[in-house]
Design a protein around this motif. Structure first.
Motif, short mmCIF file in Angstrom:
data_model
loop_
_atom_site.label_atom_id
_atom_site.label_comp_id
_atom_site.label_asym_id
_atom_site.label_seq_id
_atom_site.Cartn_x
_atom_site.Cartn_y
_atom_site.Cartn_z
N PRO A 31 0.82 -1.12 0.05
CA PRO A 31 -0.17 0.01 0.00
C PRO A 31 0.90 1.19 -0.02
O PRO A 31 2.01 1.08 0.37
N GLY A 32 0.16 2.48 -0.25
CA GLY A 32 1.01 3.79 -0.42
C GLY A 32 0.85 4.21 -1.87
O GLY A 32 1.08 3.60 -2.89
N ASP A 33 1.05 5.51 -1.82
CA ASP A 33 0.53 6.44 -2.99
C ASP A 33 1.88 7.16 -3.30
O ASP A 33 1.85 8.33 -2.85
N LEU A 37 2.43 11.38 -2.64
CA LEU A 37 3.61 11.75 -1.49
C LEU A 37 4.45 12.83 -2.13
O LEU A 37 4.54 13.66 -1.25
N SER A 298 8.28 4.85 -0.40
CA SER A 298 7.49 4.37 -1.36
C SER A 298 7.99 4.49 -2.79
O SER A 298 7.07 4.24 -3.81
#
Lengths: 335, 530
Positions: A31-33, A37, A298
């Motif tokens: 997960p994580g964008d 960011l 990320s």
């Protein structure tokens, strides 16, 4: 032999594709964008979209994968979303620091590990043997980051003998880059003081990195030495009244060293992987630190890139060891 | 045998220490003068002023670039900088700035109205970094260079916070940028690690992931506040990733100033001779954001119950006293701040009363509390919450999460956790900077992960940002603050103090609350050496 080598190279290519695919999937399902960011906390949706489009993150995952693999064939590792630079450029920038660290650690492991293994074998079951055993077990068992912090606190903070972190003091300008290895470049530039200070900087991280490797070299060399020392030709040599130092250091070591060398080859790739921890502790600006800071934000492309580079060296080292073995022992070629 | 080994080791140690012992360092002295060393935790990947603006980046941007205005002081005030004076039209839509005539870029070019126009156009067209501040109100073609030293902005609609954002729009030299353009990228690639500014410092060494050096611009057009004689030769920003290592570096004099130590580290290092602690009331708010749309926390009574169950004194203790409680959603240092009466404080009876009115009169639920992994204070606040909510029969699950993942989860109402610990630093001193976080248009941003929806509040926020008279705005903001508190979209927590530890010879430290967490104005600093 040639078909054997060819087969090995084919496996290498296959494994590389496997690594690329696996890391690509793992980093992308996490997960994580990243676009949101780097766009910043206040960015509007269309600002995030601007970045997504620029980095091709607006495409579906399979599409991204195809593009990525296509670029890979041409040697393009993509672009870091955080630093906006090509990953290959950055890996090349940081790789020399890592290689230098690995080389020094490797040398340390061999120079200390081999004689200690010999001593341990010669004085088998004596106090020296027990002491080295404790040493080698702790070498395998100690977590690198913990050991690193302990060394830092002791030798850098409390005693003040060595620098805490980094490769060079702040105001020291690095010598002109030839190899990227500071120890070599400073000598080439004739700057002895820079050589000396970069040597001081590399001591602690190299010790931490070499420790587990040193321990395994020690163990393997000890076991081999013990076996060789009991073999007939050594007994015969002893019977001929050849001095025991000569027997151990020349006749026995020669034969015991072969498996040790193979192990050293295997350890090379492993060491590259371990730099991730060591470089973080010592702020050593290599690919390990680059991978960690990228993962924390990320930034996937550098993570995949570094994994590929480390994986590549790992496999190459393994393949070379296999080839060397096959060259020595023809029975393995058909395996 | 063993004794002999020990003796050898001792001798070797002594020898080594005499050879290896480093001289006790202080600031770095070079042939050009003293260089200040700043030990910071985070890197500066992209310096381009129109692309990024986190604290470390902005600190260096502020040093190598100038903007029309600059924030200084506490409370923060906007000082004329590249613009000597400015005026606005009666309808609040047109702003005219008159530039200082002696401002020069590092390469000697004058800072002209055209350079200002180009810089704003570049920021808007790139649509990254700072663009969000102005893009809804300013079109690139509506920036006009009236003459060499006059620039005019024609806004689409009156936008009161306009001026408050200008200090973060740095002016680049168009000639230099255009010379380094690749495929119409507005020089983005080049400006990543180069600068084309007019600021007090020029860029020196740029070693990514290691250190960044800026060198004093001897002929800076605005002069140096500490005097030409005292000004430093430059500043080195060194990345030191671990707080423990930062502390060690300060103690050993390898760094002159560090930020971001733990509260306990500040307590310890305060006792070290030669170390000064800067401790100032900041603008960074800490709140526990509820998901007000989905899950149990959609129930306002449950939210109120949680807000009244929390031990607020414990929050202050976590910072060893270096924090204060929020008295409104707006931080104290912000214009238009009012202390809202009846802010929830620990009151168990009241908490139980609200709980009884909620859908969970006896508790019996489990709520996640998500915080950024590695933020020790946020974790400890979670433990306080866990302990406090036990009394309501609510179980708290303290979940550390990497920042990117937390942001991603908070961008959608379906995935936004029931409770998330969020620190927010406003980018300007205009109340809109915080109030707008409670506007529906902010949904999807990390600070809006409560998905707060009160149409009346959104409407008042819109009115307030368009109003031209401060008195009208102040009234609106007072109502906005009260209404937000009444709706309890979050637990209003603390304003933690901004702290730095530096060596006592470092002079000229000037605090301003509008700067980001670790950000320092490097321009007035200098080293007082005997």
């Amino acid at each position: 032999m040639l078909t054997f080598a060819f087969r090995k190279v084919l496996t290498l290519v296959g494994t590389m594709i496997g690594i690329a695919a696996l890391t690509f999937v793992i980093t992308n399902v996490a997960p994580g964008d990243p676009a949101r960011l780097v766009a910043g906390p206040n960015a509007t949706e269309d600002m995030v979209t601007t970045i997504r489009t620029e980095y091709g993150l607006d495409k579906s995952l399979p599409e991204q994968f195809v593009v990525y693999m296509g670029d890979l064939v041409t040697g393009d590792l993509g672009k870091s979303i955080v630093t906006t630079r090509p990953v290959l450029e950055e890996v090349l920038r940081y790789a020399p620091a890592t290689l230098e660290l690995v080389f020094v650690a490797m040398a340390l492991g061999i120079v200390v590990g081999v004689p200690m293994g010999m001593l341990s074998a010669v004085y088998k079951d004596g106090p020296i043997d027990h002491a080295t055993r404790i040493f080698s077990i702790s070498g395998v068992a100690l977590p690198a980051f913990w050991f690193g912090i302990i060394l830092q606190l002791t030798f850098a903070v409390d005693l003040g003998w060595l620098p805490v972190s980094g490769r060079l003091p702040l105001v020291t300008r690095p010598p002109q880059t030839v190899t990227g290895l500071l120890l070599v470049d400073s000598l080439l530039a004739g700057r002895l003081d820079t050589f000396w200070t970069s040597l001081r900087h590399i001591i602690l991280p190299a010790i931490v990195l070499s420790f587990p490797c040193l321990a395994s070299i020690l163990r393997v060399n000890r076991a081999e030495m013990i076996e060789v020392l009991q073999s007939d030709y050594i007994v015969a040599a002893r019977a001929h009244g050849i001095g025991s130092f000569r027997i151990v250091a020349i006749y026995a070591l020669k034969n015991a060293l072969l498996p040790t060398l193979a192990m050293i080859g295997l350890r090379f790739g492993w060491m590259l992987g371990s730099t991730v921890l060591v470089e973080t502790v010592f702020d050593w600006p290599g690919i390990g630190l680059y991978a960690v800071s990228s993962a924390l934000s990320s930034d996937f492309k550098p993570v995949i890139g570094v994994t590929l580079v480390i994986g590549f060296f790992f496999i190459v080292a393994n393949t070379l060891v296999d080839l060397a073995y096959a060259w020595i022992d023809p029975r393995l070629r058909s395996a | 045998m063993f004794g002999k080994i020990l003796k050898n080791v001792a001798v070797a140690g002594l020898l080594a220490s005499s050879i290896l012992a480093a001289p006790a360092g202080a600031f770095e002295r070079t042939d050009k003068g003293n260089v200040i060393v700043f030990g910071g935790r985070q890197a500066i990947p992209v310096l381009d002023p129109h692309i990024r603006y986190d604290w470390s980046t902005r600190m260096i941007q502020q040093s190598v670039y100038d903007a029309l205005l600059k924030y200084e002081g506490d409370p923060a005030e906007m000082k004329p900088w590249l613009a000597e004076k400015w005026e606005t039209s009666a309808d609040g839509k047109s702003w005219t700035f008159h530039l200082a005539k002696n401002a020069k870029f590092h390469n000697g070019d004058p800072v002209t109205a055209e350079a200002v126009r180009y810089s704003f156009e570049r920021g808007l067209k790139l649509n990254k970094g700072v663009a969000w501040m102005l893009k809804d109100f300013l079109a690139p073609e509506n920036i006009v260079a009236v003459d060499a030293n006059t620039v005019r902005f024609d806004l689409k609609a009156p936008y009161a916070p306009f001026l408050s954002f200008l200090p973060w729009w740095f002016v680049v030299n168009p000639a230099e940028v255009k010379a380094h353009e690749v495929d119409g990228d507005y020089g983005q690639k080049w400006l990543t690690d180069h600068a084309a500014g007019s600021g007090p410092f020029k860029l020196g060494r740029w070693e990514p992931n290691v250190l960044y050096e800026i060198e004093a611009n001897a002929g800076y057009w605005k002069g140096w506040p500490q005097g030409e004689k005292n000004r430093p030769a430059g500043v080195i920003y060194k990345i030191i990733r671990e707080p423990a290592a930062q502390k060690a570096a300060l103690q050993r004099g390898e760094a002159d100033i560090v930020e971001g130590l733990t509260p306990d580290d500040y307590m310890q290092i305060k006792r070290v001779p030669g170390v000064v602690i800067q401790d100032h009331k900041g603008m960074t708010t800490f709140g526990i954001k509820f998901n007000t749309q989905k899950g149990p926390t959609a129930d306002i009574n449950l939210r109120k119950a949680i807000a009244y169950a929390l031990d607020y004194d414990a929050l202050i203790q976590i910072y060893n006293g270096a924090a204060s409680l929020e008295t409104s959603p707006l931080p104290d240092a912000m214009k238009g701040h009012v202390a809202v009466p009846g802010m929830p404080r620990k009151d168990l009876a009241k908490a139980k009363e609200y709980l009884a009115k909620s859908a969970y009169p006896n508790g019996g639920i489990t709520l996640p509390y998500v915080h950024v992994a590695g933020l020790e204070e946020a974790r400890r606040i979670g433990l306080v919450l866990l302990d406090n909510l036990k009394e309501l029969g609510i179980t708290v699950e303290v979940k550390p999460e990497q920042w990117p993942n937390m942001v991603a989860a908070g961008s959608k109402v379906e995935t936004s956790p029931a409770m998330t610990s969020v620190f927010t630093t406003p980018v300007s001193t205009d109340p809109d900077a915080v109030a707008y976080q409670y506007h529906k248009a902010s949904w999807g941003q990390y600070y809006a992960m409560m998905f707060y929806d009160n149409p009346k509040v959104s409407e008042m926020i819109d009115q307030a940002r368009a109003a031209t008279s401060w008195d009208d705005r102040a009234k609106l903001y007072a109502d906005i603050q009260k209404q937000i508190v009444a709706d309890q979209p979050e637990v209003f927590g603390t304003l933690q103090n901004r702290r730095w530890a530096h060596r006592d010879y470092l002079q000229g430290f000037k605090f301003s609350p509008v700067r980001f967490t670790g950000e320092v104005d490097l321009y007035p600093m200098w080293v007082k050496a005997e």
